[in-house]
Design a protein around this motif. Structure first.
Motif, PDB file in Angstrom:
ATOM      1  N   ALA A 143     -11.963  -1.647   8.189  1.00 22.94           N
ATOM      2  CA  ALA A 143     -10.825  -1.967   7.425  1.00 22.94           C
ATOM      3  C   ALA A 143     -10.397  -3.286   7.451  1.00 22.94           C
ATOM      4  O   ALA A 143      -9.892  -3.995   6.499  1.00 22.94           O
ATOM      5  N   ILE A 144     -10.478  -4.085   8.510  1.00 21.52           N
ATOM      6  CA  ILE A 144     -10.239  -5.677   8.263  1.00 21.52           C
ATOM      7  C   ILE A 144     -11.153  -6.340   7.417  1.00 21.52           C
ATOM      8  O   ILE A 144     -10.775  -7.122   6.715  1.00 21.52           O
ATOM      9  N   GLN A 171      -4.146  -4.189  14.477  1.00 22.01           N
ATOM     10  CA  GLN A 171      -3.474  -3.058  13.263  1.00 22.01           C
ATOM     11  C   GLN A 171      -4.653  -2.044  13.004  1.00 22.01           C
ATOM     12  O   GLN A 171      -4.242  -0.997  12.501  1.00 22.01           O
ATOM     13  N   ALA A 172      -5.882  -2.733  12.956  1.00 23.19           N
ATOM     14  CA  ALA A 172      -7.018  -1.807  12.319  1.00 23.19           C
ATOM     15  C   ALA A 172      -8.204  -2.264  12.836  1.00 23.19           C
ATOM     16  O   ALA A 172      -8.676  -3.198  13.381  1.00 23.19           O
ATOM     17  N   PRO A 173      -9.272  -1.183  12.650  1.00 19.69           N
ATOM     18  CA  PRO A 173     -10.523  -1.499  13.040  1.00 19.69           C
ATOM     19  C   PRO A 173     -11.196  -2.378  12.430  1.00 19.69           C
ATOM     20  O   PRO A 173     -10.796  -2.773  10.949  1.00 19.69           O
ATOM     21  N   TYR A 221     -12.121 -10.799  11.996  1.00 22.67           N
ATOM     22  CA  TYR A 221     -10.939 -11.208  11.600  1.00 22.67           C
ATOM     23  C   TYR A 221     -11.124 -12.588  11.237  1.00 22.67           C
ATOM     24  O   TYR A 221     -10.652 -13.082  10.158  1.00 22.67           O
ATOM     25  N   LEU A 275      -4.695  -7.400   7.222  1.00 32.22           N
ATOM     26  CA  LEU A 275      -4.715  -6.566   8.616  1.00 32.22           C
ATOM     27  C   LEU A 275      -5.298  -7.208   9.826  1.00 32.22           C
ATOM     28  O   LEU A 275      -6.361  -8.150   9.614  1.00 32.22           O
ATOM     29  N   GLY A 327     -12.983  -7.058  16.828  1.00 34.80           N
ATOM     30  CA  GLY A 327     -12.017  -7.217  15.761  1.00 34.80           C
ATOM     31  C   GLY A 327     -11.617  -8.519  15.594  1.00 34.80           C
ATOM     32  O   GLY A 327     -11.309  -9.113  14.443  1.00 34.80           O
ATOM     33  N   HIS A 368       0.837  -1.167  -0.019  1.00 31.43           N
ATOM     34  CA  HIS A 368       0.080  -0.079  -0.096  1.00 31.43           C
ATOM     35  C   HIS A 368       0.991   1.059  -0.083  1.00 31.43           C
ATOM     36  O   HIS A 368       0.503   2.173  -0.312  1.00 31.43           O
TER      37      HIS A 368
END
Length: 280
Positions: free
Chosen positions: A96-97, A91-93, A171, A87, A167, A33
């Protein structure tokens, strides 16, 4: 054009280890990215004798992924693809996951199906977390995750962040979705192009992502997965790279549409009742 091209998407610990395994003697295209993060890695690989092109990519954008696939095809015959971008909860909310870990693989598999050479192979890094997702998927859910175009899937209720308590659950769901997508695409568009496709589900690996999980909010779950596994240790990125090299190479020529667990026996511990991930 006789030059073979290996593509590695994702510049984390596993991506870098895989690039070294499958890049020698070929044109290597690495992508992440952030271009400022991937170019120093490319320069180090060049110093070590690899022929490398680096490019930025947003795996949640079809246009960006399509541009990467075009670059790969312009470099030569695309014969090996490893998608490692993802992710974790540390690392991320949740949104975003769900986006990166579900739509990313779907878009990459769509676009690279158009450029993969007959006899080529791909691998997607999923996670053993997908094997212990606690939710129930209906046949309609499985169809949506397996077959809907990514643009349709993006607005599907399954990707509504309110469905997931945290999360960790998001995930687990996302990685299960990636496993299902790989299986379906391996039997569909990739088979139509004469190419193989599999996923790898690592356990807890000693990468920046893995170490963040050990120290994060799910550390009891993560440490329990390690302690209950048969080998009772973290995995190394090089061990995942070895599995990827096998699945992408001629020794795996009869293997496609499957998920390879490389987790030291953690899922086996869950399946036999030695460890209960729902207790955390």
């Amino acid at each position: 054009m006789n030059t073979e091209v290996s593509v590695v998407i994702g510049n984390g610990g596993m991506g870098r280890a895989i690039a070294r395994r499958i890049g020698a003697g070929r044109r290597l295209l690495i992508a992440d990215h952030r271009e400022e993060a991937v170019e120093p890695v490319a320069e180090q690989l060049r110093d070590d004798g690899f022929t490398v092109t680096a490019q930025s990519v947003d795996v949640t954008s079809r246009d960006s992924v399509a541009a990467l696939a075009r670059t790969a095809s312009e470099l030569g015959r695309v014969t090996r693809i490893a998608h490692t971008a993802g992710l974790s909860p540390a690392q991320a909310p949740v949104p975003a996951i769900l986006s990166v870990d579900i739509l990313g693989p779907a878009l990459v598999l769509d676009e690279f199906a158009q450029v993969i050479s007959p006899g080529g192979a791909g691998v997607v890094i999923a996670s053993n977390a997908g094997h212990f997702y606690p939710g129930t998927l209906s046949p309609e859910d499985v169809h949506a995750l397996s077959a809907l175009a990514p643009e349709e899937l993006a607005s599907h209720p399954l990707l509504n962040r309110d469905r997931y308590a945290d999360g960790s659950i998001a995930y687990q769901f996302a990685k299960r979705a990636a496993q299902l997508r790989v299986q379906a695409v391996a039997a569909g568009t990739w088979a139509d192009h004469g190419a193989r496709l599999n996923s790898i589900s690592p356990g807890v690996i000693s990468t920046p992502m893995g170490r963040a999980e050990i120290d994060g909010g799910d550390q009891k779950l993560v440490r329990g997965l390690i302690d209950s596994s048969a080998v009772k240790r973290l995995g190394a990125a090089e061990e995942i790279a070895a599995a990827a090299e096998f699945l992408l190479g001629p020794s795996a020529s009869f293997i496609t549409g499957t998920d390879l667990l490389v987790d030291g026996g953690a899922v086996a511990a869950i399946a036999t009742g030695r460890f209960d991930p729902t207790a955390f």
